[in-house]
Design a protein around this motif. Structure first.
Motif: not given
Ligand SMILES: [Zn+2]
Ligand SMILES: [Zn+2]
Lengths: 180, 354
Positions: A102, A82-83, A85, A94-99
């Motif tokens: 996960y 989706q994103c 990443m 250390g962060k997610f780009g989208c749902a």
């Protein structure tokens, strides 16, 4: 250049600020920058990306020992559909780009969550009303079933019958589960 | 601008009410992080999508009301000056992250400023709700109702196992950060707080000196909040937090009594000196102001100072921060100019009490 605020320490933070349309150059030291709120104070300052990077490094140290094939695989890294990443970016920030991240990185997440949330990996808590309607109902049913088993074991048949009615109502009616 | 008018804008209406245990607990806050299910999070989202989200909030919620939270106003970050944003940060209505931010950031703020919904912060939605005093349970209940209200029109990113999906792994699950702002001067003076912090941390709760480092130096205001968001229900998080806050309240009250018994005269002296400094100084640094304000507030709570209203600490701590001072002056101020204006504002504010 000396700090324009305290005139003591050298200025190490430089930026421009516009107030009522007037642009001002600001040159201050780190202490004064903090004092004046020019520096972001970190709300969650736990060095999370370090933690995540560390976890991945341990991870690849283990897999790396198994040979170059595995490592080659890691270079052609998985990207979130989706994103976009990639794993290395996720490691870096250390962060997610989208749902969907996960799901993309799901096999990697348990150790991270365990470290951050003192051993926990699964959600217990609020479920969205509309979107999680089905799940809500299922969880409620599970809870009733557990209670039913317990009551039967305790031979509290009258209460057990009540719970059984609740289960029936929940299974049958579509809206009954919403309000108690 | 007159001082009265300026202050009226500076102090959120909800702060005027006194909540339970307000001699020690200044405010309770619940923050929920939420995201749209099929749009990438702000850090990875494309500009147009993020604009659409803001547009959505403008269309659906601007000037809407929900219960006591009336007439939501939508503030777009790029329409605000640096000082205006700074002031919102000092009022805790937006985060520094949103103020600094990127694309399509906005805040939807209720008239009474009790609710602020940040749009396109680190997550698409950061819903914050404040209550005066110690009211965590009430705050959680209302936060859930507001959350349901938003969910009527929004498909949240939610996963059966992981819960509410957030950009940062530290927020996943409940997406909830609950926090309580406490004034703990006696525990800070006697350094007892330092001994208590490690055991509080063990419960998965964090203690921060709120206006910078060095507890007593910054007005003895502490923020206690949960760190863990996954694997525990919101109610249990609140339960743990409530338990710790109750204990801290008890310890603080005991410490105050003991201070009065053992060194009442010294305490009285210290409080009145601080009052004197605030009433008469012509130049005052933020650190000294914070210490004196904390002492005066303690004096009010202990009945040593009667002519001043209790709210003075909350009010003046916010009012005398750099953003507010510069907004009042309507220009950028140097540190020494700020120290002068700070002293003037405090003196004038105390005059209003007479
Ligand atoms: Zn400086
Ligand atoms: Zn993604």
């Amino acid at each position: 250049m000396e700090c324009q605020d305290c005139h003591k320490r050298p200025a190490t933070v430089h930026f421009s600020q516009s107030i009522n349309g007037n642009k001002t150059e600001i040159h201050v030291c780190e202490v004064c920058a903090k004092e004046n709120g020019y520096m972001p104070y970190q709300e969650e300052g736990y060095g999370l990306h370090h933690l995540i990077t560390d976890l991945f490094n341990i991870d690849s140290a283990i897999t790396g020992a198994q040979g170059s094939k595995q490592q080659f695989k890691q270079i052609q890294e998985t990207k979130c559909p989706q994103c976009g990443m990639g794993l290395s970016e996720f490691k870096r920030i250390g962060k997610f780009g989208c749902a969907s991240c996960y799901e993309t990185f799901s096999s990697r997440l348990d150790p991270i969550f365990r470290r951050v949330h003192s051993g926990n990996t699964k959600h217990f808590g609020k479920i969205p009303k509309r979107r999680g309607g089905d799940l809500r109902k299922r969880k409620e049913l599970d809870a009733y079933k557990e209670e039913l088993d317990r009551l039967i074991k305790e031979e509290a048949f009258e209460e057990a019958a009540e719970v059984r009615d609740k289960i029936k109502a929940l299974k049958g009616g579509s809206e009954t589960g919403e309000k108690e | 601008m007159t001082l009265q008018h300026f202050m009226k804008e500076a102090i959120s209406p909800w702060m005027r009410d006194e909540g339970p245990d307000s001699d020690i607990v200044l405010s309770s806050r619940i923050r929920l992080a939420r995201n749209f299910s099929d749009i990438s999070f702000p850090l990875a989202g494309n500009k147009e999508k993020l604009q659409e989200i803001r547009q959505f909030f403008q269309n659906k919620y601007e000037h809407e009301s929900f219960q006591d939270y009336e007439d939501f106003a939508l503030l777009s970050m790029e329409d605000l000056t640096a000082v205006e944003k700074r002031v919102l940060v000092e009022k805790h209505l937006i985060s520094p992250h949103l103020a600094k931010n990127q694309h399509a950031g906005a805040a939807l703020i209720s008239q009474n400023e009790q609710v602020s919904i940040m749009v396109n912060e680190e997550d698409h939605i950061r819903l914050q709700l404040y209550f005066p005093g110690f009211q965590l349970t009430e705050a959680l209940e209302k936060a859930f109702e507001l959350d349901d209200w938003l969910e009527e029109k929004i498909d949240y990113a939610f996963d059966e196992t992981r819960g509410y999906l957030t950009s940062c792994p530290t927020n996943v699950g409940t997406g909830m950060r609950a926090s309580v702002m406490m004034h703990l001067p006696a525990l800070a003076m006697t350094k007892q707080i330092n001994r208590m912090i490690p055991s509080i941390n063990q419960l998965g709760l964090v203690v921060r000196g709120i206006y910078g480092e060095g507890s007593e130096a910054r007005g003895s205001i502490f923020q206690i909040s949960n760190q863990i968001t996954l694997g525990i229900t919101e109610e249990d998080i609140i339960g743990d937090l409530r338990g710790v806050v109750k204990q801290l309240i008890e310890h603080e009250r005991k410490a105050r009594t003991r201070l009065m018994e053992q060194s009442g005269k010294q305490l009285e002296d210290r409080i009145h000196r601080s009052y004197g400094v605030l009433e008469h100084s012509r130049i005052i640094e933020s650190k000294e102001a914070a210490i004196c304000l904390s002492n005066v507030r303690l004096g009010i709570d202990l009945g040593m100072i009667e002519q001043v209203s209790r709210n003075i600490l909350n009010e003046l701590v916010i009012l005398t921060q750099p953003g507010f001072l510069q907004q009042y002056a309507e220009k950028t101020l140097s540190a020494s100019e700020r120290d002068e204006l700070r002293a003037t504002l405090i003196r004038e504010r105390l005059q209003l009490e007479k």
